[in-house]
Design an enzyme around this catalytic site. Structure first.
Site, mmCIF file in Angstrom:
data_model
loop_
_atom_site.group_PDB
_atom_site.id
_atom_site.type_symbol
_atom_site.label_atom_id
_atom_site.label_comp_id
_atom_site.label_asym_id
_atom_site.label_seq_id
_atom_site.Cartn_x
_atom_site.Cartn_y
_atom_site.Cartn_z
ATOM 1 N N ASP A 184 0.817 -1.330 -0.097
ATOM 2 C CA ASP A 184 -0.124 0.549 -0.053
ATOM 3 C C ASP A 184 1.016 1.260 0.259
ATOM 4 O OD1 ASP A 184 -2.956 0.799 -0.507
ATOM 5 O OD2 ASP A 184 -2.608 1.818 2.189
ATOM 6 N N ASP B 56 4.412 7.950 0.980
ATOM 7 C CA ASP B 56 3.870 7.739 2.388
ATOM 8 C C ASP B 56 4.732 7.462 3.173
ATOM 9 O OD1 ASP B 56 1.185 8.173 2.146
ATOM 10 O OD2 ASP B 56 0.753 5.546 2.255
#
Length: 506
Positions: free
Chosen positions: A181, A191
């Site tokens: 992810d 991220d």
């Protein structure tokens, strides 16, 4: 929280996203809030990576408030109130490998399955959107053959991912949470959580305090990225037959990673004319020497730019002195290799390993015990070493490698008609590939602590500095207040002080 997208007159497409704005209909059990500490880290690092020339999402804004949430920063049972903060993130797309795992069939061990299992119609829509929007050249080249189009798409994703992680390795960047992810479908660094840049070179460095097994160590990042690509292959089936995807992965990833990594390392070493078979071994020996001496990753490469190959460079004794000053002190090494287990616990685990190997294996601690024994052994050696002896050993290690490096530089310069032109290109290339400034943990921490007390000036100073990471003397100067209020007068390019040598972040 996805706000929408902006299409510019130049044909660029930018998605706007808020991170930390609160719960959405798709949130899990948590509150969906981000705190000032982690927001500043993400804001500064995404911009630092962009200016280093590494593909990344961008930070548009960082806004904090008086609202607070409770966070247990170090997961040690000592929660505290922290200010809620929202980051505006910008990228061409935030789609990830994990976006395609919503179709995942039931896991044979857990029984868990994706929320859209069986919905191949959505998978087709997603692939059509991603390829036509972000890989239009592939869409145009394979408009009549979906399987070949999807294969070409996966091949390009594989190559971009390999190049991205090669760039990470060349600046000492550790991501910290490389699950599917957190892998961008267009090859961006995405991220920013418990990331870190290497200070003392350690291939087994773990920047994530909760990564107890060392899955995401610095040296394992290429391997983990390849594993994530394997999961993407599985998620794309049947639109891309698994056998075909796996063949592409096997043929492309390692070769592209090695090619890009070695090309970048040659530039970091100023090898501008020739490519020799022994270059990979020279780089490996350099990293081994850095590991043996505890050398600072960023500063070592930066210093190599002034290695005496020209009349204006430092002499060899002065250069060796500067280089060994970037190696870990005895105090730093003792701190780094201090035992992590209680001696009684270690003794019990060793007894269990001998008396009941099967039970010991069930605990899954073999690697941890091995690592602890290495720490104990290293600590014992360090106790018998004086600072003068450590310095002498470090000088010996570096003198040996520098001899090989000098010989390689001479081969690069062989046959050159204009030695001054070679020297100028050698220096230019090294200056353009070896940053002086990266976002070291202690620099970020000083900026965060000031911001938590209402002073954002240090965040702004650090951001300004990170916009010119390849600074050289005469090009710019560090802003006033270099290093932050608690830096003890250190420059922003200094290796970390002892208090920050093993700084733990989450």
């Amino acid at each position: 929280m996805y706000l929408g997208e902006v299409c510019t007159a130049a044909g660029e497409r930018w998605e706007l996203q808020l991170k930390g704005a609160g719960p959405t209909p798709f949130s899990r059990q948590a509150d969906g809030r981000k705190v000032l500490r982690s927001s500043i880290r993400e804001f500064l690092c995404s911009e630092a990576m962009f200016h280093l020339g590494i593909p990344t999402t961008r930070a548009g804004a960082c806004v904090t408030s008086r609202s607070t949430v409770v966070r247990d920063v170090f997961y040690d049972g000592n929660p505290k109130y922290e200010k809620c903060t929202v980051v505006l993130r910008i990228a061409s797309t935030f789609l990830r490998f994990g976006s395609f795992e919503i179709f995942k069939s039931a896991d044979e061990h857990t029984g868990r399955e994706g929320p859209s299992v069986g919905r191949n119609d959505i998978r087709v829509q997603m692939l059509d959107y991603v390829i036509s929007t972000f890989y239009p050249e592939i869409q145009a080249a394979h408009a009549g053959d979906r399987v070949q189009r999807n294969a070409a798409f996966f091949r390009e994703v594989t190559r971009r991912t390999a190049r991205m992680v090669a760039e990470w390795q060349c600046v000492g960047f550790c991501h910290g949470v490389l699950n599917t992810d957190n892998m961008s479908i267009v090859g961006l660094t995405i991220d920013y959580g418990p990331f870190g840049f290497l200070d003392r070179y350690d291939p087994d460095h773990v920047c994530n305090a909760s990564d107890n097994t060392g899955r995401y160590t610095y040296s394992k990042q290429p391997e983990v990225c390849k594993w994530n690509l394997q999961k993407l292959v599985e998620a794309l089936e049947p639109e891309l037959p698994r056998e075909q995807g796996e063949a592409i992965l096997a043929a492309e990833f390692d070769a592209e990673f090695r090619r890009h990594y070695l090309q970048k390392m040659r530039r970091k070493l100023g090898l501008v004319r020739t490519e020799l078979d022994g270059d990979a071994a020279l780089v490996a020996k350099l990293l081994e020497t850095m590991h043996l001496t505890g050398a600072d990753f960023t500063n070592t490469f930066y210093l190599l730019s002034s290695f005496p190959v020209g009349p204006e460079s430092l002499g060899l004794p002065e250069f060796l002195a500067a280089l060994t000053a970037q190696c870990a002190s005895l105090e730093e090494l003792k701190l780094a290799f201090r035992p992590q287990m209680d001696p009684r616990q270690l003794s019990m685990m060793l007894m269990l390993a001998q008396s009941n190997p099967q039970l010991f294996a069930l605990f899954g601690t073999r690697a941890n015990v091995t690592k602890e024994l290495e720490r104990v052994e290293q600590q014992s050696r360090l106790e018998q070493l004086s600072p003068a002896e450590l310095l002498s050993k470090n000088r010996g290690h570096w003198a040996e490698w520098l001899q090989e490096y000098r010989a390689r530089l001479e081969k690069d310069r062989e046959g050159v008609s204009d030695s001054d032109a070679w020297q100028a290109e050698h220096t230019r290339v090294m200056h353009a590939n070896n940053p002086k400034y990266v976002l070291r943990n202690y620099i970020a921490q000083n900026a965060i602590e000031a911001a938590e007390n209402g002073d954002f000036s240090e965040v702004r100073r650090v951001l300004k500095l990170l916009e010119t990471p390849y600074h050289r003397d005469g090009e710019a100067t560090e802003p006033e207040g270099a290093g932050g209020a608690d830096s003890g007068g250190l420059s922003y390019s200094s290796k970390p002080p002892l208090w920050a040598a093993e700084l733990c972040v989450t």
